[in-house]
Enzyme design. Structure first.
Site, short mmCIF file in Angstrom:
data_model
loop_
_atom_site.label_atom_id
_atom_site.label_comp_id
_atom_site.label_asym_id
_atom_site.label_seq_id
_atom_site.Cartn_x
_atom_site.Cartn_y
_atom_site.Cartn_z
N TYR A 66 62.12 31.63 62.11
CA TYR A 66 61.26 32.82 61.88
C TYR A 66 60.74 32.86 60.45
CZ TYR A 66 61.97 34.61 66.53
OH TYR A 66 61.93 34.75 67.90
N ARG A 69 57.81 30.67 60.44
CA ARG A 69 56.66 31.32 61.11
C ARG A 69 56.05 32.40 60.22
NH1 ARG A 69 58.62 33.06 66.93
NH2 ARG A 69 56.48 33.86 67.06
N GLN A 104 51.22 41.11 72.66
CA GLN A 104 52.50 40.41 72.81
C GLN A 104 52.82 39.69 71.50
OE1 GLN A 104 52.73 38.35 76.94
NE2 GLN A 104 50.55 38.53 76.46
N HIS A 122 56.30 43.20 71.64
CA HIS A 122 57.40 42.26 71.37
C HIS A 122 57.86 42.30 69.92
CE1 HIS A 122 55.97 39.78 75.08
NE2 HIS A 122 56.67 40.84 75.41
N CYS A 149 73.16 42.74 55.92
CA CYS A 149 72.80 44.12 55.57
C CYS A 149 73.52 44.51 54.27
CB CYS A 149 73.23 45.06 56.70
SG CYS A 149 73.05 46.79 56.26
N GLY A 189 43.66 35.76 75.67
CA GLY A 189 44.52 34.76 75.06
C GLY A 189 45.97 34.82 75.47
C1 BV8 Z 1 62.81 41.26 79.99
C2 BV8 Z 1 58.59 37.62 70.81
C3 BV8 Z 1 64.33 42.59 81.19
C4 BV8 Z 1 59.53 36.61 70.21
C5 BV8 Z 1 58.30 36.94 73.14
C6 BV8 Z 1 65.77 35.08 83.23
C7 BV8 Z 1 66.58 35.74 82.32
C8 BV8 Z 1 66.11 36.78 81.53
C9 BV8 Z 1 64.80 37.19 81.65
C10 BV8 Z 1 64.01 36.51 82.55
C11 BV8 Z 1 64.47 35.49 83.34
N1 BV8 Z 1 63.42 35.05 84.10
C12 BV8 Z 1 62.32 35.77 83.81
C13 BV8 Z 1 62.67 36.67 82.89
C14 BV8 Z 1 61.82 37.61 82.30
C15 BV8 Z 1 61.31 36.98 80.98
C16 BV8 Z 1 60.11 36.13 81.31
O1 BV8 Z 1 59.08 36.65 81.67
N2 BV8 Z 1 60.27 34.80 81.22
C17 BV8 Z 1 59.18 33.91 81.52
C18 BV8 Z 1 59.28 32.66 80.66
C19 BV8 Z 1 59.22 33.60 83.02
N3 BV8 Z 1 60.94 38.10 80.16
C20 BV8 Z 1 61.83 38.58 79.30
O2 BV8 Z 1 62.91 38.09 79.06
C21 BV8 Z 1 61.40 39.88 78.64
N4 BV8 Z 1 62.45 40.84 78.79
O3 BV8 Z 1 62.31 40.87 81.02
O4 BV8 Z 1 63.83 42.18 79.93
C22 BV8 Z 1 65.40 41.61 81.57
C23 BV8 Z 1 66.50 41.50 80.74
C24 BV8 Z 1 67.53 40.63 81.14
C25 BV8 Z 1 67.42 39.87 82.30
C26 BV8 Z 1 66.27 39.98 83.10
C27 BV8 Z 1 65.25 40.85 82.72
C28 BV8 Z 1 61.16 39.66 77.17
C29 BV8 Z 1 59.92 38.80 77.00
C30 BV8 Z 1 59.51 38.80 75.52
C31 BV8 Z 1 59.94 37.51 74.87
N5 BV8 Z 1 59.42 37.48 73.48
N6 BV8 Z 1 57.80 36.99 71.88
C32 BV8 Z 1 58.77 35.60 69.37
O5 BV8 Z 1 57.54 35.64 69.31
O6 BV8 Z 1 59.45 34.76 68.76
S1 BV8 Z 1 57.40 36.21 74.36
C33 BV8 Z 1 56.28 35.22 73.63
O7 BV8 Z 1 55.93 34.31 74.61
C34 BV8 Z 1 55.02 35.92 73.28
O8 BV8 Z 1 55.24 37.18 72.70
C35 BV8 Z 1 54.28 35.97 74.56
O9 BV8 Z 1 54.60 37.11 75.28
C36 BV8 Z 1 54.84 34.77 75.28
C37 BV8 Z 1 53.84 33.65 75.24
O10 BV8 Z 1 52.81 34.10 76.01
P1 BV8 Z 1 51.33 34.06 75.46
O11 BV8 Z 1 51.15 35.07 74.40
O12 BV8 Z 1 50.50 34.15 76.65
O13 BV8 Z 1 51.18 32.67 74.75
P2 BV8 Z 1 51.08 31.27 75.45
O14 BV8 Z 1 51.24 30.25 74.41
O15 BV8 Z 1 51.95 31.26 76.66
O16 BV8 Z 1 49.57 31.22 76.02
C38 BV8 Z 1 48.50 31.23 75.10
C39 BV8 Z 1 47.25 31.37 75.93
O17 BV8 Z 1 46.14 31.45 75.04
C40 BV8 Z 1 47.00 30.18 76.84
O18 BV8 Z 1 46.66 30.65 78.13
C41 BV8 Z 1 45.78 29.49 76.20
O19 BV8 Z 1 44.93 28.92 77.17
C42 BV8 Z 1 45.10 30.64 75.52
N7 BV8 Z 1 44.31 30.27 74.34
C43 BV8 Z 1 44.50 29.24 73.48
N8 BV8 Z 1 43.55 29.29 72.51
C44 BV8 Z 1 42.77 30.37 72.78
C45 BV8 Z 1 43.25 31.00 73.94
N9 BV8 Z 1 42.69 32.11 74.45
C46 BV8 Z 1 41.60 32.61 73.83
N10 BV8 Z 1 41.08 32.07 72.70
C47 BV8 Z 1 41.64 30.96 72.16
N11 BV8 Z 1 41.10 30.41 71.05
#
Ligand code: BV8
Length: 248
Positions: A66, A69, A104, A122, A149, A189
């Site tokens: 972090y 980042r 996000q 997030h 802390c 995005g």
């Molecule tokens: C939750 C902060 C309830 C941290 C992030 C098993 C166990 C536990 C949970 C789960 C599980 N299975 C599923 C889940 C739920 C899980 C989830 O959804 N997993 C996914 C992988 C299936 N979600 C969670 O855990 C959430 N909490 O559900 O709590 C719970 C609790 C316990 C048990 C069950 C449920 C918490 C999710 C938040 C995680 N934290 N970020 C940090 O940043 O370090 S997530 C992080 O990844 C981002 O914040 C963002 O949300 C995600 C990435 O997504 P995107 O932003 O879309 O980025 P990505 O790279 O994927 O895509 C980029 C896009 O941009 C692409 O499409 C690309 O084509 C496009 N692009 C590229 N260039 C451009 C563009 N678009 C436009 N212009 C451009 N120039």
């Protein structure tokens, strides 16, 4: 819907919601989650590091990721896509409308671009909290990694939501509310794969909103959106928002 129809609907709309993901910061030079990690972090996947288990297992490694980042984000600027959204917000608010930006991203670039009604679902890279009770701590010594802390000695962690952690209830509730009542939902995005944020565009669809997607790649939302800009946000958003806001 045609582009002309979309522009007319956006010009008339009084309630707008925007959801952004890592893609809107890509043109600022911030790698997305889908991008391969580079340098020291090349052998890790973000999903492996952005978890409480990873922090429990190796707090220094996660804290250092972090820190890396944060330092990268401090060296970049918001791009034209961030500013276009901020401009649209001002235009809508000046006319008595409602505008909400749900992000996000944790990079703080929307705030630096002037967005006001911002829901950082997030969390934020630049906020730090106690690992034990989640209390936000503003000042700490960088002598240790992770720092502790100054009051309690507890380990500190980034104030972001990790995989497997609940999102802040009040933020999620407000994001759901604005999504449910909006007339236009602009989704920019995001790979639309991380829940519960990924559900928002579909909630907007179910509630009768016009859903517009901006993404150079197809996503699970693409077949359902009323209009898709298959382009980079920094490229297509400024002219689109300029047309909507008129000559101003
Ligand atoms: C939750 C902060 C309830 C941290 C992030 C098993 C166990 C536990 C949970 C789960 C599980 N299975 C599923 C889940 C739920 C899980 C989830 O959804 N997993 C996914 C992988 C299936 N979600 C969670 O855990 C959430 N909490 O559900 O709590 C719970 C609790 C316990 C048990 C069950 C449920 C918490 C999710 C938040 C995680 N934290 N970020 C940090 O940043 O370090 S997530 C992080 O990844 C981002 O914040 C963002 O949300 C995600 C990435 O997504 P995107 O932003 O879309 O980025 P990505 O790279 O994927 O895509 C980029 C896009 O941009 C692409 O499409 C690309 O084509 C496009 N692009 C590229 N260039 C451009 C563009 N678009 C436009 N212009 C451009 N120039």
């Amino acid at each position: 819907m045609t582009f002309e129809e979309i522009v007319i609907r956006c010009r008339r709309a009084q309630r707008i919601a925007v959801l952004t993901g890592a893609g809107i910061s890509a043109e600022s030079g911030v790698p997305t989650f889908r991008d391969a990690q580079t340098g020291l972090w090349a052998r890790y996947k973000p999903e492996e590091l952005a978890t409480p288990e990873a922090f429990q297992r190796n707090p220094k490694q996660v804290w250092d990721w972090y820190t890396w980042r944060r330092e990268r984000v401090l060296q970049v600027q918001p791009n034209a896509g961030h500013y276009a959204i901020s401009q649209w917000e001002q235009h809508v608010i000046n006319r008595g409308g409602d505008f909400a930006l749900i992000t996000q991203n944790v990079d703080g670039l929307h705030k630096r671009a002037g967005s006001q009604h911002l829901l950082e679902l997030h969390g934020n890279l630049f906020r730090t909290k106690r690992w034990t009770d989640g209390v936000v701590i503003d000042t700490w010594s960088a002598a240790e990694s992770p720092p502790r802390c100054p009051q309690t000695g507890a380990l500190l962690r980034p104030d972001v939501v990790w995989f497997g952690e609940m999102l802040p209830h009040d933020l999620l509730r407000e994001a759901m509310r604005v999504t449910t009542v909006c007339e236009i939902f602009l989704c920019v995005g995001t790979s639309t794969q991380v829940y519960p944020a990924a559900e928002l565009p579909f909630i907007a669809l179910r509630n009768g909103a016009i859903v517009i997607e901006v993404n150079p790649q197809p996503t699970p939302l693409t077949p359902h959106a009323h209009y898709v800009f298959a382009a980079a946000a920094g490229h297509c958003l400024p002219p689109f928002i300029h047309v909507i806001c008129g000559s101003e």
